[in-house]
Every structure is written in structure tokens, then in C-alpha cells.
Design an enzyme around this catalytic site. Structure first.
Site, mmCIF file in Angstrom:
data_model
loop_
_atom_site.group_PDB
_atom_site.id
_atom_site.type_symbol
_atom_site.label_atom_id
_atom_site.label_comp_id
_atom_site.label_asym_id
_atom_site.label_seq_id
_atom_site.Cartn_x
_atom_site.Cartn_y
_atom_site.Cartn_z
ATOM 1 N N ASP A 1 35.962 2.423 15.120
ATOM 2 C CA ASP A 1 37.398 2.701 14.988
ATOM 3 C C ASP A 1 37.842 2.803 13.524
ATOM 4 O OD1 ASP A 1 37.299 0.136 14.067
ATOM 5 O OD2 ASP A 1 38.527 -0.742 15.646
ATOM 6 N N ASP A 5 33.885 -4.591 11.407
ATOM 7 C CA ASP A 5 34.087 -5.711 12.322
ATOM 8 C C ASP A 5 32.819 -6.567 12.451
ATOM 9 O OD1 ASP A 5 32.437 -4.234 14.003
ATOM 10 O OD2 ASP A 5 34.123 -3.390 15.124
ATOM 11 N N ASP A 74 35.808 -18.071 4.849
ATOM 12 C CA ASP A 74 36.800 -18.118 3.782
ATOM 13 C C ASP A 74 37.926 -19.062 4.231
ATOM 14 O OD1 ASP A 74 38.264 -17.356 1.468
ATOM 15 O OD2 ASP A 74 37.383 -15.351 1.601
ATOM 16 N N ASP A 175 39.535 -20.501 -0.890
ATOM 17 C CA ASP A 175 40.486 -19.611 -1.558
ATOM 18 C C ASP A 175 41.478 -20.398 -2.406
ATOM 19 O OD1 ASP A 175 41.495 -16.767 -1.551
ATOM 20 O OD2 ASP A 175 43.314 -17.758 -0.851
ATOM 21 N N GLU A 217 37.417 -21.238 -5.368
ATOM 22 C CA GLU A 217 37.868 -20.151 -6.255
ATOM 23 C C GLU A 217 38.850 -20.695 -7.279
ATOM 24 O OE1 GLU A 217 40.223 -15.888 -6.032
ATOM 25 O OE2 GLU A 217 40.951 -17.675 -5.020
ATOM 26 N N HIS A 291 35.745 -8.956 -4.024
ATOM 27 C CA HIS A 291 36.748 -8.112 -3.366
ATOM 28 C C HIS A 291 38.061 -8.035 -4.141
ATOM 29 C CE1 HIS A 291 37.839 -12.154 -2.489
ATOM 30 N NE2 HIS A 291 38.980 -11.760 -1.966
#
Ligand code: ISL
Length: 510
Positions: A1, A5, A74, A175, A217, A291
Site C-alpha cells: 500500500d 510495515d 522506540d 526518545d 537520545e 531518521h
């Protein structure tokens, strides 16, 4: 799609095993309205619809664990989504039992309580008409900050973490770990006074004394601050991501968007500092990109004639340092930055807000796009390039963000079977690290520290020594090279007195 995933990852486990990695760090896979690519979580114990189901995640855990690959989740608990049930309840009434899970303040003189700014531009305070109060959000207004001063909130977070630990994950990437101790009234965000109490408590209540990897992080932490997170008593994290080395190509004291040429000597001195600092205490993480950053080869290497050489040079330099190397997806095939013509093709909230903020301030659209081309987070978020078919083999439907048009030449299929490819250079480096204790534990020493083109260092352990020479430029550089045995290099044969463009050589002596 057109959306990556969990089944897609399961399908590619063989590829990751071939590469030789031990751990996969997944960016958030939890339920989210996706205001910030999943870093706005509306249910911490469920999977994002677009990514699959809990059964998919369980299968991924099982299959990855079976081939010796651990899964790192994460942990995004500085803030939740405004669509999390806690926030929905908190906002519905001042009397809600969840009101104090977030940070609310009365207006001051009819305006926001103070000047605190969001990392995504604009005030960190959003007015809530119903209660006539502001709530705090260090990121987007759909990412309200959780109130770490509330012990009940903390207990709920630990419960959720244990839910995942019990499922058999390998640990957490944490994070914005440096922000929990914020004191908004004093404009303190990173490394607040109670931060380490919270992290120690989290450690004790969840991952502490278990065989799990944790990496926090920490963007804004200096060396003495980082030491508190990774001290030898294991009371906090295994390691942290600190980002100082990624700050040498913008104007000092300004944000990343103010471009400047790379200060190579500064970068070297910085890596030297962190390598030496962790010689006896703590542990480094090693990375060129993630990222949130531009792609390594575009930023530090060469995307033209010396694309292959420079990508391999960066890989060599990183993998021979002391610490745990992290590879960001696509780095292992030399994926590059993207330059979309229109701002409308960008998906990242930070990029979109930056464009508006800079052009509002009077910067020209052209100048603004130059900064975006260099630093946008979407540079690293374009779909993985598997082959040269439609959409780079990422999907059959049009992907959620455009594929980098260079997928026809830069893709996995063209590299896996080519012994000279970037991919196989990464494989060899990973293999070397697995075979040689020296690469894990050896003492680091920088050489040629003032050289403006060469990055060189040694690692020693007992009577073993490696010497790494990297040319960081597209010039021929004269230098006397060791005569030791060559373990790996990115040119066929090495010269004794010259490094060619982006040449990288690992010498071995015993
Ligand atoms: O990306 C940044 C600079 O361009 C950082 O300011 C970044 O926002 C910061 O390091 C926090 O990053 C993490 O938390 C954010 C999320 O947007 C990032 O993707 C994530 O890595 C909010 O959860």
C-alpha cells in the site's frame, strides 16, 4: 500500500541477517495519528494500523530472535499524542484524574505563561479554550508533554514498558531522554534537576538488571552531562546517542539550517574527545545519520564520481572506532539525500514548519530550499530502494513519500552479489568486528590530528594494532603509509605514499 510495515520487515529479515546486524531499532510502531511520523503515540500498547497488528509484531519478535536479532523499540514518553486517552480525558475536565499527567498553566497577562519555544517552531504553549489554560508541548501541539513530576503517570509508563519487556524485546531507544526533568516555569528543558532521579527510577522499575540494551537520545547534552547517563554503576542507560559530531556543518551557535562548510578539524577533535572519554568509563554509540538527519554520504562524502569510495570510507572510519555502530536503513547501500522541487512533496512536520517560519522571516524560497536540501529529516525518510522496478521495489502502490529517483542505480539488488559493493563493504566491516576483539576493546589513539584532509587513528590491544587511514576529500593526498598487512580497503591496490580520493585503509600489525 505504499507504507512500510511490520510484514515488510519480516520479509526482509534474511537481508538483514546477510548484512550481519544483531539488533533492529524500530522507529515507533505504536498507534498514532502520525503528526510526527509516529513520534506522537495515542496507544503505547497497540500497533499503528498502517504498520500491521500485534500478531505481526509478535511474529517479528519470534523470527528475529530465532536468528539472533534483537528488536529495540522506540520509547517516546516525553510526550504522548493529543489523541491518547490520557490527554483526551485530561482536556475534558480540570477534575479528570489524568489532568495532572500533562503540564497546564494559567495565562499570564492574557498570553502564554512564558517564551518557551517548541522545537518545531512557535510557542511551546497551546491555549485550551475550554479550561482557559495553556498546555505545554516541546514538539508539535499534537504532542503534549507528559508531566514527569506525577508519580502515577510514571508508574503507568513503567507498566507499559514492562508489558513490552515481557514480550521479549531487546531493549529501548529512549526518545528525547534528556527532557523529562523539564522545569517549564524556569525555561529549563534538557537535563533538569530531577532528570536522573527519574531515569534511575525507570531503570530500577523496568530494564535494570535485565539483559537489555538501552540507548538514550541526548541532543543537548555535553560531555559531563552524558557521563551521568552512562556511568559504570549501570543505574541508567547502556549508552546514549549524543550529536555533537553532527554539528560541524552549520554556523556555530545557530541551528542546523544555517549552513556552513564542514569544519573537519573540529569534527576530528570532537570524535577524538568522545573516544578518549569513554576509554575507561561508559560506552560510545557510533553513527553518521539517523531518521532525523541528512544522509551520511551526501553530507560528508561525495555523491558524484566518488560515491562508492566515499560511502565505504565513512563506513570504515565509523566501524573501526570504539563503541556500538548503528547503520541507518539504506546507508549500507549508499542511499543519498533527496531534493524535491516543491515543498509540497515534503512530509516531515519540522521541514514544513521550518519552510513557513523562514519564508515568513523574509528568507527567499530558494535559500530556504537549499537548507532543506541539506538538512531536512525527509532526506533519510524516502522509501528503501530494493531494486530498479517501480517505486524502487518498495511497494506496488505509490509510496507515502516520493522515492529518490536514483533508485534505478542505487538499490539493494545491484549490490548484494557484487563483492565490491558498498553493501558488501559494510558486511566485511561487521564481520571484522565480530572476529576481532581488538576492534571492540582496543584503545583508541588519534594520529595526524591537525591534518586537514586525513582522518587517521590506531586501535591497540596487547601486541595487536590496527591503523586506519581515511582521506576525507576528493584530492590526492601525499602521506607515508604503514607497511603493515592490509585488512580491508576501498581501492584495489594501495600506494605507499599517497591516499587517493576518499581512500580508506585498515592496516594490521601483530
Ligand atoms: O530532529 C531534530 C533536529 O532536526 C531534533 O531536534 C529532534 O527533534 C530531537 O532530537 C528529538 O528527536 C526525537 O523526538 C522527536 C521526533 O520528532 C524525532 O524524530 C525523534 O528522533 C519528537 O518525538
Amino acid at each position: 500500500d505504499g507504507i512500510g510495515d511490520l510484514r515488510g520487515i519480516i520479509e526482509k529479515l534474511d537481508y538483514l541477517q546477510l548484512l550481519g546486524i544483531d539488533v533492529i531499532w524500530l522507529s515507533p510502531t505504536f498507534k498514532s495519528p502520525n503528526d510526527d511520523n509516529g513520534y506522537d503515540i495515542s496507544d503505547y500498547e497497540d500497533i499503528m494500523d498502517e504498520f500491521g497488528t500485534m500478531a505481526d509484531l509478535d511474529e517479528l519478535l519470534l523470527k528475529a530472535n530465532n536468528i539472533g536479532i534483537k528488536i529495540l523499540l522506540d520509547l517516546v514518553v516525553n510526550h504522548s499524542s493529543d489523541e491518547h486517552k490520557w490527554f483526551i480525558s485530561a482536556q475534558s475536565s480540570k477534575d479528570s484524574e489524568y489532568r495532572d499527567y500533562y503540564i497546564w498553566r494559567d495565562p499570564v497577562n492574557g498570553a502564554a505563561p512564558n517564551e518557551l519555544q517548541s522545537f518545531f517552531f512557535g510557542s511551546a504553549w497551546e491555549f485550551d479554550y475550554a479550561s482557559n489554560q495553556y498546555y505545554m508541548h516541546l514538539f508539535s501541539k499534537k504532542q503534549p508533554d507528559l508531566n514527569w513530576e506525577n508519580p502515577k503517570m510514571r508508574t503507568d509508563i513503567y507498566k507499559m514498558m514492562n508489558f513490552w519487556i515481557d514480550k521479549g524485546i531487546g531493549g529501548f531507544r529512549i526518545d528525547t531522554a534528556e527532557l523529562y526533568g523539564k522545569v517549564p516555569d524556569e525555561m529549563i528543558t534538557a537535563n533538569g534537576p530531577l532528570l536522573h532521579d527519574y531515569i534511575k527510577e525507570m531503570n530500577k522499575e523496568t530494564f535494570g538488571r535485565k539483559d537489555l540494551l538501552t540507548v538514550g537520545e541526548c541532543w543537548a547534552s555535553t560531555l559531563p552531562e552524558v557521563m551521568k547517563y552512562v556511568n559504570d554503576d549501570a543505574s541508567e542507560f547502556s549508552m546514549v546517542f549524543e550529536f555533537e559530531h553532527l554539528c560541524f556543518d552549520h554556523v556555530p551557535g545557530k541551528d542546523k539550517w544555517h549552513l556552513s562548510p564542514l569544519d573537519f578539524i573540529g569534527l576530528k577533535a570532537n570524535i577524538n574527545k568522545w573516544q578518549n572519554n569513554f576509554e575507561n568509563i561508559g560506552w560510545n554509540s557510533l553513527f553518521w545519520n539517523n531518521h532525523d538527519t541528512a544522509r551520511a554520504v551526501s553530507r560528508f562524502g561525495n555523491t558524484g564520481k566518488y560515491w562508492t569510495e566515499s560511502a565505504k570510507m565513512l563506513a570504515t572510519l565509523l566501524h573501526c572506532l570504539k563503541g556500538t555502530p548503528y547503520i541507518y536503513q539504506g546507508e549500507e547501500i549508499g542511499m543519498t539525500n533527496i531534493a524535491f522541487e516543491s515543498i509540497h512533496d515534503y512530509r516531515d512536520i519540522e521541514t514544513i514548519n521550518f519552510y513557513k517560519s523562514w519564508t515568513d522571516e523574509g528568507h527567499s524560497p530558494d535559500e530556504t530550499m537549499q537548507s532543506i536540501y541539506a538538512k531536512s529529516r525527509d532526506n533519510s525518510r524516502t522509501p528503501m530502494q530494493w531494486n530498479n522496478s517501480n517505486f524502487g521495489g518498495f511497494s506496488q502502490a505509490e509510496p507515502w513519500i516520493k522515492v529518490n529517483p536514483n533508485f534505478a542505480t542505487i538499490n539493494v539488488e545491484s549490490q548484494v552479489n557484487d563483492d565490491n559493493s558498498i553493501f558488501n563493504h559494510y558486511r566485511k566491516l561487521i564481520q571484522l568486528r565480530k572476529e576481532m576483539d581488538l576492534l571492540v576493546f582496543g584503545k583508541f589513539e588519534m594520529i595526524l590530528s591537525e591534518h586537514s584532509k586525513i582522518f587517521a587513528y590506531t586501535r591497540t590491544q596487547g601486541d595487536e594494532k590496527i591503523t586506519v587511514y581515511c582521506n576525507f576529500t576528493s584530492d590526492l593526498v601525499a602521506c607515508t603509509l604503514p607497511t603493515d598487512r592490509i585488512l580491508l580497503s576501498n581501492y584495489k591496490e594501495c600506494l605507499s605514499d599517497t591516499l587517493r580520493p576518499y581512500e580508506a585503509i585498515i592496516f594490521y600489525n601483530k
